[in-house]
Design an enzyme around this catalytic site. Structure first.
Site, PDB file in Angstrom:
ATOM      1  N   GLY A  54      20.766 -26.417  54.944  1.00 15.00           N
ATOM      2  CA  GLY A  54      21.580 -25.422  55.649  1.00 15.00           C
ATOM      3  C   GLY A  54      21.748 -25.611  57.143  1.00 15.00           C
ATOM      4  CD  GLU A 108      15.720 -22.528  57.552  1.00 11.35           C
ATOM      5  OE1 GLU A 108      16.918 -22.887  57.530  1.00 11.35           O
ATOM      6  OE2 GLU A 108      15.058 -22.378  56.518  1.00 11.35           O
ATOM      7  CG  ASP A 112      17.227 -13.384  52.642  1.00  8.91           C
ATOM      8  OD1 ASP A 112      17.005 -12.202  52.910  1.00  8.91           O
ATOM      9  OD2 ASP A 112      17.840 -13.732  51.616  1.00  8.91           O
ATOM     10  CE  LYS A 140      21.104 -12.627  54.692  1.00  8.05           C
ATOM     11  NZ  LYS A 140      21.185 -12.922  53.253  1.00  8.05           N
ATOM     12  NE  ARG A 174      24.598 -26.946  51.243  1.00  8.87           N
ATOM     13  CZ  ARG A 174      23.538 -26.148  51.258  1.00  8.87           C
ATOM     14  NH1 ARG A 174      23.265 -25.428  52.320  1.00  8.87           N
ATOM     15  NH2 ARG A 174      22.756 -26.053  50.198  1.00  8.87           N
TER      16      ARG A 174
HETATM   17  P1  IMP Z   1      13.980 -16.999  52.782  1.00  8.71           P
HETATM   18  O1  IMP Z   1      12.840 -17.853  52.342  1.00  8.71           O
HETATM   19  O2  IMP Z   1      14.189 -15.820  51.866  1.00  8.71           O
HETATM   20  O3  IMP Z   1      13.897 -16.575  54.224  1.00  8.71           O
HETATM   21  O4  IMP Z   1      15.291 -17.829  52.563  1.00  8.71           O
HETATM   22  C1  IMP Z   1      15.617 -18.867  53.320  1.00  8.71           C
HETATM   23  C2  IMP Z   1      16.707 -19.698  52.689  1.00  8.71           C
HETATM   24  O5  IMP Z   1      17.487 -18.985  51.700  1.00  8.71           O
HETATM   25  C3  IMP Z   1      17.681 -20.077  53.772  1.00  8.71           C
HETATM   26  O6  IMP Z   1      17.249 -21.210  54.465  1.00  8.71           O
HETATM   27  C4  IMP Z   1      18.938 -20.280  52.989  1.00  8.71           C
HETATM   28  O7  IMP Z   1      18.960 -21.592  52.475  1.00  8.71           O
HETATM   29  C5  IMP Z   1      18.857 -19.284  51.856  1.00  8.71           C
HETATM   30  N1  IMP Z   1      19.618 -18.046  52.201  1.00  8.71           N
HETATM   31  C6  IMP Z   1      19.120 -16.857  52.568  1.00  8.71           C
HETATM   32  N2  IMP Z   1      20.094 -15.968  52.807  1.00  8.71           N
HETATM   33  C7  IMP Z   1      21.263 -16.623  52.613  1.00  8.71           C
HETATM   34  C8  IMP Z   1      22.652 -16.242  52.718  1.00  8.71           C
HETATM   35  O8  IMP Z   1      23.034 -15.115  53.078  1.00  8.71           O
HETATM   36  N3  IMP Z   1      23.560 -17.212  52.437  1.00  8.71           N
HETATM   37  C9  IMP Z   1      23.206 -18.470  52.057  1.00  8.71           C
HETATM   38  N4  IMP Z   1      21.929 -18.870  51.951  1.00  8.71           N
HETATM   39  C10 IMP Z   1      20.961 -17.961  52.215  1.00  8.71           C
HETATM   40 MG    MG Z   2      17.934 -23.026  55.017  1.00  7.85          MG
END
Ligand code: IMP
Ligand code: MG
Length: 183
Positions: A54, A108, A112, A140, A174
């Site tokens: 990403g 990053e 999320d 977020k 992407r």
């Molecule tokens: P986390 O471990 O829940 O913080 O998620 C991190 C990863 O989930 C990010 O690096 C993204 O690859 C993916 N992700 C989280 N939210 C989104 C979104 O709104 N759109 C696309 N990918 C997301």
């Molecule tokens: Mg990511």
């Protein structure tokens, strides 16, 4: 498709998205983040660690505005279902340089739940870097499930699904220059 990357609304696999951040807004914020980093890291020769897939666009545009000596590494966090009932096992791959005693800045695209970042921080600290900072284009805050120190944030957003500028929906989108939200 006419002007595909600059449309205000689009459909990806039957899911509708509308424009959330324009290319100009993204670039302006990245310039500010770079300014902060330029002030904080001059002559410290840090290593940026960009998390694939990403963060590739963010890393590229941010690094072009960095005015100090720096290096960049690209890593991936693989997650798979482990044998234990505790669920997902995460594994860091791609780090091929000694980061001991070096200032590290993780790049990053989006944080999320924060679980991926929490894993990364914990794993990278084992190598005893001089310092470890986190720079995420998007955050977020209401979705965070773990306490994290996030040093540089481009945009705080609500719990909505975003695509474009590195972020994907089922592997697509992407390549878009703007960021879109699901509607
Ligand atoms: P986390 O471990 O829940 O913080 O998620 C991190 C990863 O989930 C990010 O690096 C993204 O690859 C993916 N992700 C989280 N939210 C989104 C979104 O709104 N759109 C696309 N990918 C997301
Ligand atoms: Mg990511």
């Amino acid at each position: 498709m006419d002007k595909f990357p600059n449309m205000d609304a689009l459909l990806i696999n039957n899911q509708a998205f509308q424009l959330f951040l324009t290319e100009a807004e993204i670039m302006a914020r990245i310039a500010q983040l770079a300014q902060q980093l330029n002030a904080d890291y001059s002559s410290r020769k840090p290593i940026f660690i960009a998390v694939l897939n990403g963060s590739f666009m963010f890393a590229s545009d941010l690094l072009k505005a960095i005015q100090f000596d720096c290096e960049i590494q690209f890593v991936k966090v693989n997650s798979y279902q482990g044998m234990q009932s505790s669920g997902k096992v995460q594994e860091l791959i791609g780090l091929n340089q000694n980061i001991a005693n070096r200032p590290i800045i993780i790049l990053e695209d989006i944080i999320d739940t924060g679980l991926t970042m929490h894993f990364l921080i914990t794993d990278l600290l084992r190598y005893e870097p001089e310092s470890l900072a986190v720079c995420s284009l998007l955050l977020k805050p209401d979705a965070l499930k773990v306490k994290l120190q996030i040093d540089y944030v481009g945009f705080e957003v609500s719990n909505q699904f975003l695509v474009g500028y590195g972020l994907d929906y089922n592997g697509l989108a992407r390549n878009l220059r703007q960021i879109y939200q699901a509607v």
